[in-house]
Design a protein around this motif. Structure first.
Motif, PDB file in Angstrom:
ATOM      1  N   ILE A 184      39.753  30.952 -37.646  1.00 45.08           N
ATOM      2  CA  ILE A 184      38.960  32.296 -37.661  1.00 45.08           C
ATOM      3  C   ILE A 184      37.457  31.339 -38.284  1.00 45.08           C
ATOM      4  CG2 ILE A 184      37.276  34.312 -38.939  1.00 45.08           C
ATOM      5  CD1 ILE A 184      40.121  35.008 -39.587  1.00 45.08           C
ATOM      6  N   GLY A 185      36.395  31.952 -37.198  1.00 47.75           N
ATOM      7  CA  GLY A 185      35.361  30.421 -37.274  1.00 47.75           C
ATOM      8  C   GLY A 185      33.922  31.850 -38.012  1.00 47.75           C
ATOM      9  N   LEU A 186      33.264  31.463 -39.472  1.00 45.43           N
ATOM     10  CA  LEU A 186      32.666  31.851 -41.140  1.00 45.43           C
ATOM     11  C   LEU A 186      31.959  30.802 -40.323  1.00 45.43           C
ATOM     12  CD1 LEU A 186      32.600  33.527 -42.546  1.00 45.43           C
ATOM     13  CD2 LEU A 186      33.425  31.773 -44.622  1.00 45.43           C
ATOM     14  N   VAL A 187      30.468  31.944 -39.885  1.00 42.10           N
ATOM     15  CA  VAL A 187      29.221  31.525 -40.098  1.00 42.10           C
ATOM     16  C   VAL A 187      27.656  32.304 -40.989  1.00 42.10           C
ATOM     17  CG1 VAL A 187      26.888  31.112 -38.499  1.00 42.10           C
ATOM     18  CG2 VAL A 187      29.040  31.215 -37.809  1.00 42.10           C
ATOM     19  N   VAL A 240      38.341  30.020 -30.914  1.00 41.17           N
ATOM     20  CA  VAL A 240      39.057  30.172 -32.151  1.00 41.17           C
ATOM     21  C   VAL A 240      39.421  32.099 -32.063  1.00 41.17           C
ATOM     22  CG1 VAL A 240      36.983  28.818 -33.595  1.00 41.17           C
ATOM     23  CG2 VAL A 240      36.386  31.493 -32.915  1.00 41.17           C
ATOM     24  N   ASP A 241      39.939  32.484 -32.856  1.00 40.81           N
ATOM     25  CA  ASP A 241      40.273  34.322 -32.611  1.00 40.81           C
ATOM     26  C   ASP A 241      39.145  34.825 -32.553  1.00 40.81           C
ATOM     27  OD1 ASP A 241      43.909  34.094 -32.280  1.00 40.81           O
ATOM     28  OD2 ASP A 241      43.083  32.069 -32.908  1.00 40.81           O
ATOM     29  N   GLY A 242      38.152  34.755 -33.371  1.00 39.38           N
ATOM     30  CA  GLY A 242      37.451  36.112 -33.532  1.00 39.38           C
ATOM     31  C   GLY A 242      36.468  34.823 -34.645  1.00 39.38           C
ATOM     32  N   ILE A 243      35.790  35.744 -34.959  1.00 41.60           N
ATOM     33  CA  ILE A 243      34.327  35.151 -35.100  1.00 41.60           C
ATOM     34  C   ILE A 243      33.626  35.809 -36.412  1.00 41.60           C
ATOM     35  CG2 ILE A 243      32.111  34.316 -35.509  1.00 41.60           C
ATOM     36  CD1 ILE A 243      32.052  33.237 -32.613  1.00 41.60           C
ATOM     37  N   ILE A 244      33.099  35.904 -37.598  1.00 38.47           N
ATOM     38  CA  ILE A 244      32.633  36.467 -38.747  1.00 38.47           C
ATOM     39  C   ILE A 244      30.771  35.130 -39.597  1.00 38.47           C
ATOM     40  CG2 ILE A 244      32.751  37.352 -41.056  1.00 38.47           C
ATOM     41  CD1 ILE A 244      36.379  36.455 -41.338  1.00 38.47           C
ATOM     42  N   VAL A 270      39.213  43.168 -40.604  1.00 40.75           N
ATOM     43  CA  VAL A 270      38.273  44.034 -39.540  1.00 40.75           C
ATOM     44  C   VAL A 270      38.746  43.508 -38.527  1.00 40.75           C
ATOM     45  CG1 VAL A 270      36.159  45.520 -38.554  1.00 40.75           C
ATOM     46  CG2 VAL A 270      36.534  46.027 -41.138  1.00 40.75           C
ATOM     47  N   LEU A 271      38.302  42.539 -38.926  1.00 41.83           N
ATOM     48  CA  LEU A 271      38.554  41.051 -37.606  1.00 41.83           C
ATOM     49  C   LEU A 271      39.692  41.005 -36.665  1.00 41.83           C
ATOM     50  CD1 LEU A 271      36.780  39.243 -36.123  1.00 41.83           C
ATOM     51  CD2 LEU A 271      37.771  37.443 -37.764  1.00 41.83           C
TER      52      LEU A 271
END
Length: 348
Positions: A66-69, A120-124, A311-312
């Protein structure tokens, strides 16, 4: 119906770490044969099945991620959000790729594009938002159906969001001061790139209108998001404003600005809260240990990070389009020594 078995459940049954389970499932890392067998027995006993995205990665021999910005890596608010993301992601067998835009729009865009390249599978994302912001990279995620969750609302973009109601929280804080006799209140607002800043100004303004008190746009003073911003803005404002026109209370965009202001007032020999009450926003840990412990509205930052992951993952595991979810968490008021009834109330 019971809850879905997680990688943490498997790790606890096998008596190993979540990372070890992930290594076994991905056939990576140095894992002894006995440990591998123990983990696989736990997997079978609990009927653990990785989500669809993790299954694809197992086939490719890569790890789920998971990417976190965030906006500012050194800000305690974002550090606490990151802790929440990390905890929940590890439970579910995901690695975190963390990066900070440091308040630069092009940097944010580049980070998002890099995460997409890294598959990545998803990003926050806690996005930078102002009137000049080019948010096409977020709309591109939506167009390509790449799972992502926002930690700050982007108007016009239907996307999953985890946040608090900043307008309502700012109203609660301002109402608290008005109820204690404060009528001369100003607000040190946040950076222009933050929608939270604008929402908190909106809540501050709305409270005046609803209370019947006179409101002026001069009551909002642009400060920023950091300790230095609160200190420098406080020094300038209170030195350049006639003492007779000083406010009896100041609300701040966040706790860092408020703590910077506390230092400025101390250097100017202004008593807090006897002469001026000060209130912040976020309830970071340092509030309790400030020279004058800070009254603030608390944001459940760790819960925010954990909820964003939940949620992601629902987004990642859904088949086809994912209906956006909006989750508003509950802020909590914490009253400390930095606020008191208005001086005129005390004298009455």
């Amino acid at each position: 119906m019971g809850s879905k078995t997680t990688i943490k459940d498997v790790a606890e049954r096998a008596g190993v770490s979540s990372a070890t389970v992930s290594n076994v499932m991905n056939d990576k890392g140095k894992v002894s044969e006995s440990t591998r067998k123990t983990v696989l027995k736990a997997v079978e006993a609990l009927n653990y099945r990785p989500n669809a995205s993790a299954q694809r990665r197992l086939q490719k021999g890569t790890r789920s991620s998971i990417g976190l910005v965030v906006k500012e890596i050194h800000n305690p608010y974002f550090a606490d959000v990151t802790v929440g993301v990390q905890k929940k992601a590890e439970e579910e067998g995901y690695e975190i790729m963390l990066s900070s835009s440091e308040g630069r729009r092009e940097t944010e865009r580049g980070i998002v594009e890099l995460f997409v390249e890294k598959d990545v599978d998803g990003i926050i994302i806690n996005p930078l938002l102002d009137r000049e912001a080019d948010l096409s990279h977020l709309f591109e995620l939506k167009r390509r159906n790449i799972p992502f969750v926002l930690l700050e609302e982007v108007h016009g973009l239907k996307a999953s969001l985890v946040d608090i109601d900043n307008v309502e929280a700012a109203q609660e804080l301002t109402t608290y001061l008005i109820d204690r006799g404060h009528e001369d209140i100003i607000h040190f607002s946040g950076p222009e790139y933050s929608m939270h800043s604008e929402e908190r100004v909106q809540g501050f303004r709305r409270t005046f209108f609803e209370s019947g008190l006179v409101y002026s746009e001069d009551y909002v003073v642009r400060a920023g998001a950091h300790l230095r911003d609160g200190y420098e803005t406080g020094m300038t404002y209170f030195q350049e404003t006639d003492r007779a026109d000083w406010p009896t209370a100041v609300t701040c965009y966040n706790d860092l600005v408020a703590i910077g202001l506390l230092r400025a007032l101390r250097e100017l020999e202004v008593s807090v809260p006897e002469e001026v009450s000060v209130a912040g926003f976020d309830n970071i840990e340092i509030c309790e240990y400030a020279p004058v412990p800070l009254t603030t509205i608390g944001v459940p930052t760790e819960e925010m990070g954990q909820t964003a992951v939940e949620v992601l993952l629902r987004h990642i595991e859904s088949e086809g389009d994912h209906t956006p979810e909006v989750v508003n968490l509950e802020p909590k008021m914490t009253v400390r020594a930095s606020t008191a009834p208005a001086p005129t109330t005390v004298k009455a």
